[in-house]
Design a protein around this motif. Structure first.
Motif, mmCIF file in Angstrom:
data_model
loop_
_atom_site.group_PDB
_atom_site.id
_atom_site.type_symbol
_atom_site.label_atom_id
_atom_site.label_comp_id
_atom_site.label_asym_id
_atom_site.label_seq_id
_atom_site.Cartn_x
_atom_site.Cartn_y
_atom_site.Cartn_z
ATOM 1 N N SER A 173 0.903 -0.969 0.020
ATOM 2 C CA SER A 173 0.020 0.177 -0.128
ATOM 3 C C SER A 173 0.655 1.318 -0.119
ATOM 4 O O SER A 173 2.074 0.895 0.305
ATOM 5 N N GLY A 184 1.088 3.904 1.689
ATOM 6 C CA GLY A 184 1.282 4.546 2.967
ATOM 7 C C GLY A 184 0.799 5.938 3.274
ATOM 8 O O GLY A 184 1.285 6.703 3.795
ATOM 9 N N THR A 185 -0.500 6.102 2.663
ATOM 10 C CA THR A 185 -1.194 7.381 3.000
ATOM 11 C C THR A 185 -1.401 7.432 4.471
ATOM 12 O O THR A 185 -1.427 8.721 4.722
ATOM 13 N N HIS A 233 1.709 0.313 -8.928
ATOM 14 C CA HIS A 233 0.713 0.288 -8.058
ATOM 15 C C HIS A 233 -0.396 -0.402 -8.205
ATOM 16 O O HIS A 233 -1.215 -0.057 -8.874
ATOM 17 N N GLY A 267 -10.202 7.433 -10.246
ATOM 18 C CA GLY A 267 -10.195 6.539 -8.922
ATOM 19 C C GLY A 267 -8.895 6.863 -8.089
ATOM 20 O O GLY A 267 -8.017 7.807 -8.364
ATOM 21 N N GLY A 268 -8.917 6.331 -6.859
ATOM 22 C CA GLY A 268 -7.717 6.443 -6.050
ATOM 23 C C GLY A 268 -8.034 7.544 -5.020
ATOM 24 O O GLY A 268 -7.120 7.626 -4.122
ATOM 25 N N ALA A 295 -11.185 11.159 -4.197
ATOM 26 C CA ALA A 295 -12.234 11.569 -4.283
ATOM 27 C C ALA A 295 -12.351 12.483 -5.507
ATOM 28 O O ALA A 295 -11.304 12.883 -5.683
ATOM 29 N N GLN A 354 -16.301 7.360 -11.859
ATOM 30 C CA GLN A 354 -15.725 7.454 -10.567
ATOM 31 C C GLN A 354 -15.368 5.873 -10.106
ATOM 32 O O GLN A 354 -16.414 5.139 -9.859
ATOM 33 N N GLY A 355 -14.233 5.560 -9.666
ATOM 34 C CA GLY A 355 -14.172 4.289 -9.023
ATOM 35 C C GLY A 355 -13.411 4.448 -7.937
ATOM 36 O O GLY A 355 -12.877 5.199 -7.347
ATOM 37 N N GLY A 376 -11.532 2.081 -4.522
ATOM 38 C CA GLY A 376 -10.937 0.768 -4.331
ATOM 39 C C GLY A 376 -9.734 0.865 -3.462
ATOM 40 O O GLY A 376 -9.330 2.034 -3.185
ATOM 41 N N MET A 377 -8.913 -0.168 -3.250
ATOM 42 C CA MET A 377 -7.554 0.091 -2.562
ATOM 43 C C MET A 377 -6.732 -1.125 -2.911
ATOM 44 O O MET A 377 -7.241 -2.246 -3.514
ATOM 45 N N GLU A 390 -5.720 -3.373 -0.957
ATOM 46 C CA GLU A 390 -6.306 -4.591 -0.464
ATOM 47 C C GLU A 390 -7.321 -5.160 -1.147
ATOM 48 O O GLU A 390 -7.947 -6.264 -0.954
ATOM 49 N N GLN A 411 -19.129 7.574 -5.229
ATOM 50 C CA GLN A 411 -18.103 6.516 -5.546
ATOM 51 C C GLN A 411 -18.753 5.251 -6.356
ATOM 52 O O GLN A 411 -18.126 4.465 -6.681
ATOM 53 N N ASP A 446 -12.437 3.484 5.509
ATOM 54 C CA ASP A 446 -12.863 4.648 5.042
ATOM 55 C C ASP A 446 -14.441 4.629 5.727
ATOM 56 O O ASP A 446 -14.995 3.710 6.128
ATOM 57 N N ARG A 479 -11.655 9.245 4.935
ATOM 58 C CA ARG A 479 -10.987 8.353 5.634
ATOM 59 C C ARG A 479 -11.152 8.413 7.348
ATOM 60 O O ARG A 479 -11.324 9.699 7.560
ATOM 61 N N LYS A 507 -2.497 11.010 -4.110
ATOM 62 C CA LYS A 507 -3.393 11.725 -3.413
ATOM 63 C C LYS A 507 -2.893 12.600 -2.405
ATOM 64 O O LYS A 507 -1.507 12.965 -2.302
HETATM 65 P P1 ADP Z 1 -2.947 3.964 0.435
HETATM 66 O O1 ADP Z 1 -4.090 3.163 1.267
HETATM 67 O O2 ADP Z 1 -1.678 3.710 0.747
HETATM 68 O O3 ADP Z 1 -3.632 5.340 -0.205
HETATM 69 P P2 ADP Z 1 -4.457 3.037 -1.890
HETATM 70 O O4 ADP Z 1 -4.231 3.251 -3.101
HETATM 71 O O5 ADP Z 1 -4.916 1.330 -1.614
HETATM 72 O O6 ADP Z 1 -3.074 3.376 -1.028
HETATM 73 O O7 ADP Z 1 -5.518 3.826 -1.308
HETATM 74 C C1 ADP Z 1 -6.894 3.291 -1.104
HETATM 75 C C2 ADP Z 1 -7.620 4.583 -0.475
HETATM 76 O O8 ADP Z 1 -7.887 5.589 -1.414
HETATM 77 C C3 ADP Z 1 -9.235 3.879 -0.270
HETATM 78 O O9 ADP Z 1 -8.964 3.347 1.093
HETATM 79 C C4 ADP Z 1 -9.918 5.406 0.051
HETATM 80 O O10 ADP Z 1 -9.478 6.103 1.197
HETATM 81 C C5 ADP Z 1 -9.230 5.997 -1.000
HETATM 82 N N1 ADP Z 1 -9.967 6.268 -2.277
HETATM 83 C C6 ADP Z 1 -9.801 5.357 -3.508
HETATM 84 N N2 ADP Z 1 -10.650 5.608 -4.272
HETATM 85 C C7 ADP Z 1 -11.500 6.790 -3.948
HETATM 86 C C8 ADP Z 1 -12.697 7.448 -4.388
HETATM 87 N N3 ADP Z 1 -13.101 7.170 -5.555
HETATM 88 N N4 ADP Z 1 -13.105 8.491 -3.530
HETATM 89 C C9 ADP Z 1 -12.668 8.654 -2.419
HETATM 90 N N5 ADP Z 1 -11.411 8.014 -2.053
HETATM 91 C C10 ADP Z 1 -10.845 7.065 -2.659
#
Ligand code: ADP
Length: 544
Positions: A185, A187-188, A231, A302-303, A305, A324-325, A327-328, A330, A359, A420, A435, A526
């Motif tokens: 991941s 590491g946000t 990623h 995505g990734g 908001a 918009q998508g 996911g994560m 995981e 979303q 989330d 989050r 992000k």
């Molecule tokens: P990290 O957890 O290190 O940021 P990820 O790329 O797995 O790496 O991030 C997943 C997180 O990104 C989600 O748990 C969510 O908080 C955020 N995210 C992904 N897509 C969206 C979206 N369309 N809207 C809002 N948040 C999103």
């Protein structure tokens, strides 16, 4: 029949039935490389042979430090094809974390593009597990390096048996539940954690992701994955495109608006995908140059908001459907995808965009719940919000060698805690509120930082915005808005507050607005809120 699902079958299918379809890559030298699925498969077989000759065995981890390009694509197949695990190293992580993820994965070989050689030299001391480095280039372009045991990618492939290209490789029969890829991941909200993807999870996820309501990719499409292959498997686009025989276009290291436009326009891209920051750059380029993208049909964002204003701009100004998508890492990554249902076609434009700004709905295969603090499921009424928990065949079952993270990540019933917070309505549309670590807690109520940011970027003179919580003597926390002015714009604090008052409730209104030249981003684009909280920790909110 009980035939195991395998990643290599994707490229075999593409080579057999879409053999002429092109894979186009922008190289590090800024040239355009073209070849076909059939050519790619020949080189994948040679690469697999070479990996075996280097002593790679089942479940060994092999790291890649690479951009989106054809050599990285070849590794995506050759490595899992022989039963090893492709660890896509994220080169944008802080140096110490790059070293830590390679060491944690115990990568035996690292395949790296020339411009990451100096990074690998820096972390070499902490990555003693790596026995061989293969530089992803040809002999003429091999960089000078003090790394030990360095090989050249093209020489390695050329060294495979000459007749080899004409034979079919004897791929081992693999357990579909064995690991094929490993991603940490980004590491946000904490340190990177490793997630293994299996052959089975990858194939099932790819089937689901490419369906019409989701990515909607068909053989006639030309797909540009801007989302990096380092990623979450480039959102699995390098698997999905061969699955249907779509043309693939890889942007290499250049992801600025001009470079992306050139590929969209020049290659006839019909579908592309990436995080919002990339599309901010593309929109700036399109506006400044007056260019259009008539062949682009669909954009998956995505990734992070996605502001409603971005979706509207793409659709109304450029005729591109923006989905918009969510996911994560995981979740391989897809959980939900936005888009309208048939019944919503009759709704007013505003109502339609309200749905599009969510979303989206869960794709088949992903179960979603929202729960309160005690873990009790909350109603799907579009109002109650709680932490999202998920379950499904491509959701992580446990982190890789990480007992501490595993303990916190799953509830008693085995569901994965996403961290989330969201609402879900009766049609299944999920709206991420925040989050758990970013939500602003004011006087016992929760304020969504995302809602404030989305409203702020609707202001014509603001290009990007972040809302964070600051301590407040009366309310506990209150929002501060940190904004970046659009080119040529000169927004003022009071002007922005007056604008926001028309779009936000009193509770949600930021107590203050500050302007910065740019906002800090994570390695995957992000907003880096941890850094913003640190930067503004001394900021005093007006109390009046
Ligand atoms: P990290 O957890 O290190 O940021 P990820 O790329 O797995 O790496 O991030 C997943 C997180 O990104 C989600 O748990 C969510 O908080 C955020 N995210 C992904 N897509 C969206 C979206 N369309 N809207 C809002 N948040 C999103």
């Amino acid at each position: 029949m009980d035939v195991p699902l395998s990643i290599i079958s994707l490229i075999q299918y593409a080579a057999n039935y879409h053999g002429e379809v092109e894979i186009v890559s922008r190289t590090l030298e800024n040239e355009i490389h073209r070849y076909s699925y059939r050519d790619a498969y020949i080189r994948i077989k040679k690469l697999a042979n070479a990996l075996k000759s280097l002593g790679i065995g089942p479940q060994d981890r092999i790291g890649t430090v690479a951009w989106n390009g054809y050599r990285h694509f070849e590794l995506y197949y050759a490595i899992p094809g022989i039963g090893a695990v492709c660890h896509t190293v994220n080169p944008r992580l802080p140096e110490a974390q790059v070293g830590a993820t390679i060491a944690h994965a115990e990568d035996k070989i690292i395949f790296a593009e020339p411009d990451f050689v100096s990074l690998l030299e820096e972390v070499a001391e902490s990555t003693g597990c790596v026995g061989t480095y293969v530089i992803m280039t040809d002999e003429a372009r091999m960089p000078e390096t003090n790394l030990a045991n360095v090989l050249c990618y093209e020489t390695l492939i050329a060294g495979a048996d000459e007749d080899f290209a004409n034979q079919d490789y004897d791929w081992p029969s693999l357990d579909e539940n064995s690991a094929a890829a490993l991603c940490y991941s980004s590491g946000t909200t904490g340190r990177p954690k490793g997630v293994l993807y299996t052959h089975r999870s990858t194939i099932l996820h790819s089937f689901a992701a490419c369906m019409p309501d989701n990515f909607g990719i068909a053989s006639r499409d030309c797909v540009l994955p801007v989302v990096p292959m380092f990623h979450v498997s480039g959102w699995c686009l390098p698997y999905i495109c061969p699955m249907v025989g779509a043309k693939l276009v890889f942007p290499g290291s250049r992801m600025d608006g001009q470079a992306i436009f050139e590929l969209l326009d020049g290659e006839g891209v019909t579908m592309t995908a990436g995080v919002p920051t990339v599309w901010i750059m593309l929109l700036e380029h399109l506006r400044a140059s007056g260019k259009k993208v008539p062949r682009l049909k669909r954009l998956l964002i995505g990734g992070a908001a996605v502001p409603k204003s971005m979706i509207e701009t793409f659709e109304t100004e450029f005729g591109v459907e923006a989905r918009q998508g969510w996911g994560m890492t995981e979740m391989s990554p897809v959980g939900t995808i936005g888009g309208l249902k048939g019944a919503q076609a009759e709704l007013s434009r505003d109502k339609q965009y309200a749905y599009k700004a969510t979303q989206g709905r869960p794709v088949f295969g992903v179960e979603l719940e929202i729960v309160d603090k005690s873990g009790t499921p909350l109603p799907h009424d579009g109002k109650n919000f709680g932490e999202v928990r998920v379950r499904g065949p491509w959701v992580v079952g446990e982190y890789f060698k990480d007992a501490a993270a595993n303990e916190a990540a799953f509830d008693a019933a085995g569901w994965f805690r996403t961290g989330d917070v969201s609402t879900i309505d009766s049609d299944g549309y999920m709206r991420i509120v925040d989050r758990t670590k970013d939500v602003i807690k004011s006087g016992g109520e929760w304020i969504s930082s995302i809602d404030i940011e989305n409203a702020a970027v609707g202001h014509p003179e603001i290009i990007e915005a972040a809302a964070i919580a600051l301590p407040h003597p009366k309310w506990g926390e209150r929002p501060l808005l940190i904004a970046v002015a659009a080119e040529g714009g000169a927004p003022t604090r009071d002007g922005v507050l007056a604008y926001l008052a028309r779009h936000l409730s009193k509770l949600e209104m930021p107590d203050d607005v500050v302007f910065v030249e740019e906002l800090p981003h994570t390695t995957t684009g992000k907003l880096r809120k941890t850094a913003l909280r640190e930067m503004f920790k001394e900021h005093v909110l007006p109390t009046a």
